[in-house]
Design an enzyme around this catalytic site. Structure first.
Site, PDB file in Angstrom:
ATOM      1  N   GLY A 169      40.232  29.593  44.303  1.00 18.26           N
ATOM      2  CA  GLY A 169      39.385  30.763  44.537  1.00 18.26           C
ATOM      3  C   GLY A 169      37.935  30.539  44.141  1.00 18.26           C
ATOM      4  CG  ASN A 171      40.519  39.648  38.193  1.00 15.46           C
ATOM      5  OD1 ASN A 171      39.569  40.083  38.850  1.00 15.46           O
ATOM      6  ND2 ASN A 171      40.360  39.067  37.035  1.00 15.46           N
ATOM      7  CG  HIS A 210      46.875  29.637  40.328  1.00 19.62           C
ATOM      8  ND1 HIS A 210      46.766  30.387  39.188  1.00 19.62           N
ATOM      9  CD2 HIS A 210      45.606  29.535  40.812  1.00 19.62           C
ATOM     10  CE1 HIS A 210      45.499  30.715  38.968  1.00 19.62           C
ATOM     11  NE2 HIS A 210      44.772  30.214  39.948  1.00 19.62           N
ATOM     12  CB  CYS A 266      38.351  32.995  33.552  1.00 21.86           C
ATOM     13  SG  CYS A 266      39.209  32.779  35.096  1.00 21.86           S
TER      14      CYS A 266
HETATM   15  N1  PLP Z   1      39.079  35.699  41.971  1.00 22.18           N
HETATM   16  C1  PLP Z   1      40.028  36.435  41.383  1.00 22.18           C
HETATM   17  C2  PLP Z   1      40.116  37.886  41.706  1.00 22.18           C
HETATM   18  C3  PLP Z   1      40.924  35.862  40.469  1.00 22.18           C
HETATM   19  O1  PLP Z   1      41.855  36.615  39.890  1.00 22.18           O
HETATM   20  C4  PLP Z   1      40.809  34.477  40.203  1.00 22.18           C
HETATM   21  C5  PLP Z   1      41.719  33.821  39.217  1.00 22.18           C
HETATM   22  O2  PLP Z   1      41.794  34.212  38.060  1.00 22.18           O
HETATM   23  C6  PLP Z   1      39.807  33.743  40.856  1.00 22.18           C
HETATM   24  C7  PLP Z   1      38.968  34.378  41.728  1.00 22.18           C
HETATM   25  C8  PLP Z   1      39.640  32.278  40.624  1.00 22.18           C
HETATM   26  O3  PLP Z   1      40.600  31.554  41.325  1.00 22.18           O
HETATM   27  P1  PLP Z   1      40.958  30.041  40.934  1.00 22.18           P
HETATM   28  O4  PLP Z   1      41.655  30.102  39.606  1.00 22.18           O
HETATM   29  O5  PLP Z   1      41.859  29.575  42.012  1.00 22.18           O
HETATM   30  O6  PLP Z   1      39.679  29.298  40.896  1.00 22.18           O
END
Ligand code: PLP
Length: 375
Positions: free
Chosen positions: A71, A152, A202, A328
């Site tokens: 993402g 999220n 994932h 994160c």
């Molecule tokens: N965008 C959203 C809404 C997410 O929940 C996440 C992951 O936590 C990401 C982007 C980032 O994705 P990735 O972990 O595949 O880089």
């Protein structure tokens, strides 16, 4: 007590069938897809079959699907391309976006490559669509609108069809971070008025480090990563073949079983919500849990006290995995930018519980029993 995993918005467990589909590419099928002999043709074929399958499931054309590392890379590629290649000098976003978007748009603002406006957010965590239209109408520059499909942290769902239609009306480019919805909702990219969407395997029982960027066929951009000619010159570097195969298999399974899994997950989430209300005085929920919301996420606000401040830590030592905000930033608990944006003066302790096809009501009962003693 066994470990209970209620943090599926952060990541999900790899499905054993997905793992099986990936295995041959760790062993006998190891060829470089760019090689012209049989080993290479075999892995090239696996990539193109995966691309066709993903495109079909999202009702897109295979040439619109680019495999990426997830993402974050997909959103960065789309946002930077809109500014560098598509003439967007004004970015409209929201303070509730994932850091993959927020830090990218802030970087472009700080370098002076684009101006940045944030759309107003209502107390229930939804964006103010009238304010979005006002920003688009008043913009002197071509706009990039980047707004996520589902949040999220609190689970709110944005009406991306409505946003896309507004973008059409004002000739803006529209990117949506659909990381939390691909694999959980059906998206029809032939009908959805969007230029870019992103996904990450994932989040739906696929492998980590594998994602896609959908680029609408009418959009032409330059590569984000320069080098070899992989991904039709758009994303250089030897392909993550196991990840690509795993992405396609996980999406196939998610779409095939979506109705059944949604019903199950919804039941688990509803049970958690009802049990919390029954057993924990003063509890409430962030966002719009009974309205436009992900069925996988429940963002719970516990009243602040000495005990609730230690809640995440105490859940962890009791083998319950949940999150205080976005994955994160967990571990570096600096507070959630999402909760701060929707209820700046709140006196609450937020815990996000998020569920998957593997979650059960029995696990909910065990978590509730623990919460009663921890609060
Ligand atoms: N965008 C959203 C809404 C997410 O929940 C996440 C992951 O936590 C990401 C982007 C980032 O994705 P990735 O972990 O595949 O880089």
């Amino acid at each position: 007590m066994n470990r209970i995993y209620f943090d599926n918005a952060a990541t999900t467990a790899l499905d054993p069938d997905v793992f099986e589909s990936m295995k041959p590419f760790f062993t006998e099928k190891f060829g470089n897809p760019s090689s012209i002999y049989s080993y290479g043709r075999e892995t090239r074929m696996a990539i193109e079959t995966s691309r066709k399958s993903v495109a079909k499931l999202l009702n897109a054309h295979p040439s619109e699907i680019f495999f990426t590392s997830g993402g974050t890379e997909s959103s960065n590629t789309a946002i930077c391309a809109a500014v560098h290649d598509l003439g967007c000098k004004h970015i409209i976003s929201s303070p509730l976006e994932h850091h993959a978007t927020l830090h990218c748009v802030e970087h472009l603002k700080n370098t002076g490559e684009a101006t940045l406006s944030y759309v107003k957010v209502l107390p229930n965590g939804h964006i103010d669509y009238d304010d979005l239209e006002k920003l688009l109408k008043e913009s002197k520059e071509k706009c990039l609108v980047t707004l996520m499909h589902a949040n999220n942290e609190i689970g709110n769902i944005t009406d991306i069809e409505r946003v896309g239609n507004l973008c059409k009306e004002y000739d803006a480019i529209f990117h949506s971070d659909t990381v939390q919805t691909v694999g959980h909702f059906n998206l029809d990219l032939r009908k959805l008025p969007v230029h870019f969407i992103t996904a990450s395997a994932h989040k739906f029982h696929g492998p980590k480090g594998a994602g896609i960027l959908y680029i609408n066929e009418n959009i032409k951009i330059h590569p984000f990563i320069n080098g070899g000619s992989q991904e039709r010159n758009m994303r250089a570097g030897t392909e993550n073949i196991y990840g690509i195969v795993g992405f396609a298999k996980a999406l196939e399974m998610a779409v095939k079983n979506m109705d059944e899994e949604r019903d199950h997950i919804k039941e688990v989430r509803d049970h958690m919500k009802a049990s919390l209300l029954k057993n924990i005085p003063g509890v409430h929920f962030n966002g719009d849990p009974d309205g436009q919301s992900l069925y996988t996420v429940l963002s719970v606000a516990f009243p602040k006290s000495d005990k609730s401040e230690m809640l995440l830590f105490n859940l962890d030592i009791n083998n319950i995995c949940a999150s205080g905000g976005s994955a994160c930033t967990s571990g570096v608990e600096s507070g959630s930018h999402v909760i701060s944006a929707i209820s700046p003066a709140s006196n609450q302790q937020t815990v996000r519980f998020s569920f998957s096809k593997y979650s059960t009501k029995e696990e909910v009962d065990q978590v509730i029993a623990k919460l009663v003693s921890l609060i």
